[in-house]
Design a protein around this motif. Structure first.
Motif, PDB file in Angstrom:
ATOM      1  N   MET A 145      50.890  41.785  59.936  1.00  0.00           N
ATOM      2  CA  MET A 145      49.605  41.146  60.216  1.00  0.00           C
ATOM      3  C   MET A 145      48.545  42.214  60.436  1.00  0.00           C
ATOM      4  O   MET A 145      48.796  43.219  61.087  1.00  0.00           O
ATOM      5  N   ARG A 146      47.365  41.963  59.870  1.00  0.00           N
ATOM      6  CA  ARG A 146      46.243  42.882  60.035  1.00  0.00           C
ATOM      7  C   ARG A 146      45.079  42.140  60.664  1.00  0.00           C
ATOM      8  O   ARG A 146      44.791  40.999  60.326  1.00  0.00           O
ATOM      9  N   HIS A 147      44.385  42.810  61.577  1.00  0.00           N
ATOM     10  CA  HIS A 147      43.203  42.253  62.230  1.00  0.00           C
ATOM     11  C   HIS A 147      42.000  43.177  62.071  1.00  0.00           C
ATOM     12  O   HIS A 147      40.977  42.954  62.713  1.00  0.00           O
ATOM     13  N   ASP A 148      42.113  44.196  61.225  1.00  0.00           N
ATOM     14  CA  ASP A 148      41.089  45.233  61.123  1.00  0.00           C
ATOM     15  C   ASP A 148      40.337  45.224  59.799  1.00  0.00           C
ATOM     16  O   ASP A 148      39.734  46.223  59.434  1.00  0.00           O
ATOM     17  N   VAL A 167      42.768  29.510  51.095  1.00  0.00           N
ATOM     18  CA  VAL A 167      43.307  30.844  51.339  1.00  0.00           C
ATOM     19  C   VAL A 167      42.369  31.817  50.647  1.00  0.00           C
ATOM     20  O   VAL A 167      41.836  31.540  49.582  1.00  0.00           O
ATOM     21  N   GLU A 168      42.146  32.950  51.282  1.00  0.00           N
ATOM     22  CA  GLU A 168      41.310  33.978  50.678  1.00  0.00           C
ATOM     23  C   GLU A 168      42.063  35.298  50.686  1.00  0.00           C
ATOM     24  O   GLU A 168      43.028  35.466  51.426  1.00  0.00           O
ATOM     25  N   GLN A 169      41.622  36.211  49.855  1.00  0.00           N
ATOM     26  CA  GLN A 169      42.311  37.491  49.732  1.00  0.00           C
ATOM     27  C   GLN A 169      41.323  38.626  49.630  1.00  0.00           C
ATOM     28  O   GLN A 169      40.154  38.424  49.332  1.00  0.00           O
ATOM     29  N   GLN A 170      41.833  39.822  49.892  1.00  0.00           N
ATOM     30  CA  GLN A 170      41.065  41.041  49.649  1.00  0.00           C
ATOM     31  C   GLN A 170      42.044  42.188  49.444  1.00  0.00           C
ATOM     32  O   GLN A 170      43.179  42.150  49.920  1.00  0.00           O
ATOM     33  N   LEU A 171      41.603  43.170  48.705  1.00  0.00           N
ATOM     34  CA  LEU A 171      42.372  44.391  48.512  1.00  0.00           C
ATOM     35  C   LEU A 171      41.984  45.352  49.622  1.00  0.00           C
ATOM     36  O   LEU A 171      40.808  45.624  49.842  1.00  0.00           O
ATOM     37  N   THR A 172      42.978  45.851  50.351  1.00  0.00           N
ATOM     38  CA  THR A 172      42.696  46.748  51.471  1.00  0.00           C
ATOM     39  C   THR A 172      42.483  48.172  50.971  1.00  0.00           C
ATOM     40  O   THR A 172      42.837  48.508  49.839  1.00  0.00           O
ATOM     41  N   ALA A 173      41.925  49.001  51.817  1.00  0.00           N
ATOM     42  CA  ALA A 173      41.671  50.401  51.460  1.00  0.00           C
ATOM     43  C   ALA A 173      42.955  51.146  51.136  1.00  0.00           C
ATOM     44  O   ALA A 173      42.944  52.103  50.360  1.00  0.00           O
ATOM     45  N   ASP A 174      44.074  50.699  51.718  1.00  0.00           N
ATOM     46  CA  ASP A 174      45.353  51.364  51.444  1.00  0.00           C
ATOM     47  C   ASP A 174      46.145  50.691  50.318  1.00  0.00           C
ATOM     48  O   ASP A 174      47.324  50.937  50.146  1.00  0.00           O
ATOM     49  N   GLY A 175      45.472  49.825  49.532  1.00  0.00           N
ATOM     50  CA  GLY A 175      46.069  49.275  48.320  1.00  0.00           C
ATOM     51  C   GLY A 175      46.912  48.027  48.483  1.00  0.00           C
ATOM     52  O   GLY A 175      47.582  47.611  47.538  1.00  0.00           O
ATOM     53  N   LEU A 176      46.882  47.403  49.648  1.00  0.00           N
ATOM     54  CA  LEU A 176      47.635  46.169  49.855  1.00  0.00           C
ATOM     55  C   LEU A 176      46.753  44.959  49.576  1.00  0.00           C
ATOM     56  O   LEU A 176      45.530  45.050  49.592  1.00  0.00           O
ATOM     57  N   VAL A 177      47.384  43.821  49.322  1.00  0.00           N
ATOM     58  CA  VAL A 177      46.659  42.569  49.181  1.00  0.00           C
ATOM     59  C   VAL A 177      46.770  41.840  50.515  1.00  0.00           C
ATOM     60  O   VAL A 177      47.867  41.579  50.999  1.00  0.00           O
ATOM     61  N   ALA A 178      45.624  41.543  51.112  1.00  0.00           N
ATOM     62  CA  ALA A 178      45.588  40.814  52.377  1.00  0.00           C
ATOM     63  C   ALA A 178      45.246  39.363  52.075  1.00  0.00           C
ATOM     64  O   ALA A 178      44.383  39.068  51.249  1.00  0.00           O
ATOM     65  N   ALA A 181      45.537  38.574  58.999  1.00  0.00           N
ATOM     66  CA  ALA A 181      45.894  38.418  57.591  1.00  0.00           C
ATOM     67  C   ALA A 181      47.277  38.998  57.341  1.00  0.00           C
ATOM     68  O   ALA A 181      47.641  40.024  57.904  1.00  0.00           O
ATOM     69  N   HIS A 182      48.018  38.325  56.500  1.00  0.00           N
ATOM     70  CA  HIS A 182      49.291  38.866  56.044  1.00  0.00           C
ATOM     71  C   HIS A 182      48.996  39.838  54.910  1.00  0.00           C
ATOM     72  O   HIS A 182      48.086  39.609  54.114  1.00  0.00           O
ATOM     73  N   THR A 183      49.751  40.914  54.819  1.00  0.00           N
ATOM     74  CA  THR A 183      49.548  41.876  53.734  1.00  0.00           C
ATOM     75  C   THR A 183      50.800  41.997  52.885  1.00  0.00           C
ATOM     76  O   THR A 183      51.919  41.853  53.380  1.00  0.00           O
ATOM     77  N   TRP A 199      52.541  40.034  45.754  1.00  0.00           N
ATOM     78  CA  TRP A 199      51.527  38.987  45.658  1.00  0.00           C
ATOM     79  C   TRP A 199      51.478  38.416  44.241  1.00  0.00           C
ATOM     80  O   TRP A 199      51.391  37.200  44.051  1.00  0.00           O
ATOM     81  N   GLN A 200      51.556  39.274  43.232  1.00  0.00           N
ATOM     82  CA  GLN A 200      51.540  38.812  41.847  1.00  0.00           C
ATOM     83  C   GLN A 200      52.743  37.920  41.553  1.00  0.00           C
ATOM     84  O   GLN A 200      52.625  36.904  40.863  1.00  0.00           O
ATOM     85  N   ALA A 201      53.913  38.273  42.078  1.00  0.00           N
ATOM     86  CA  ALA A 201      55.118  37.455  41.882  1.00  0.00           C
ATOM     87  C   ALA A 201      54.950  36.094  42.553  1.00  0.00           C
ATOM     88  O   ALA A 201      55.330  35.058  41.985  1.00  0.00           O
ATOM     89  N   PHE A 202      54.370  36.071  43.755  1.00  0.00           N
ATOM     90  CA  PHE A 202      54.131  34.808  44.451  1.00  0.00           C
ATOM     91  C   PHE A 202      53.188  33.918  43.649  1.00  0.00           C
ATOM     92  O   PHE A 202      53.460  32.726  43.425  1.00  0.00           O
ATOM     93  N   VAL A 203      52.071  34.467  43.213  1.00  0.00           N
ATOM     94  CA  VAL A 203      51.089  33.689  42.447  1.00  0.00           C
ATOM     95  C   VAL A 203      51.708  33.177  41.152  1.00  0.00           C
ATOM     96  O   VAL A 203      51.527  32.013  40.778  1.00  0.00           O
ATOM     97  N   ALA A 204      52.475  34.003  40.468  1.00  0.00           N
ATOM     98  CA  ALA A 204      53.130  33.580  39.230  1.00  0.00           C
ATOM     99  C   ALA A 204      54.106  32.433  39.501  1.00  0.00           C
ATOM    100  O   ALA A 204      54.174  31.468  38.730  1.00  0.00           O
ATOM    101  N   ALA A 205      54.852  32.513  40.589  1.00  0.00           N
ATOM    102  CA  ALA A 205      55.809  31.456  40.928  1.00  0.00           C
ATOM    103  C   ALA A 205      55.088  30.146  41.245  1.00  0.00           C
ATOM    104  O   ALA A 205      55.531  29.071  40.835  1.00  0.00           O
TER     105      ALA A 205
END
Length: 68
Positions: A2-5, A25-36, A47-49, A55-61
């Motif tokens: 979980m991220r709060h920053d 649900v909303e998303q963003q790419l974090t500075a360290d390359g994760l999908v939040a 946010a879950h990261t 994330w791509q596998a989840f969306v495809a499923a």
């Protein structure tokens, strides 16, 4: 994890989300390359990261299941 920053102005809602602030649900790419991923109605929960491939596998499923 979980991220709060994460910056508030970087969130992206789905193009399927209504403009009137509907639940989504909303998303963003974090500075360290994760999908939040966050609940647009309650960002204070954090946010879950995920690594992008997870994330791509989840969306495809989800897409595959919705076609069934």
């Amino acid at each position: 994890m979980m991220r709060h920053d994460l910056p508030w102005d970087k969130w992206q809602k789905s193009s399927y989300s209504p403009d009137n602030g509907g639940q989504c649900v909303e998303q963003q790419l974090t500075a360290d390359g994760l999908v939040a991923v966050s609940d647009s109605k309650n960002r204070d929960l954090g946010a879950h990261t995920f690594v992008p491939s997870q994330w791509q596998a989840f969306v495809a499923a989800v897409r595959d299941d919705s076609l069934a």
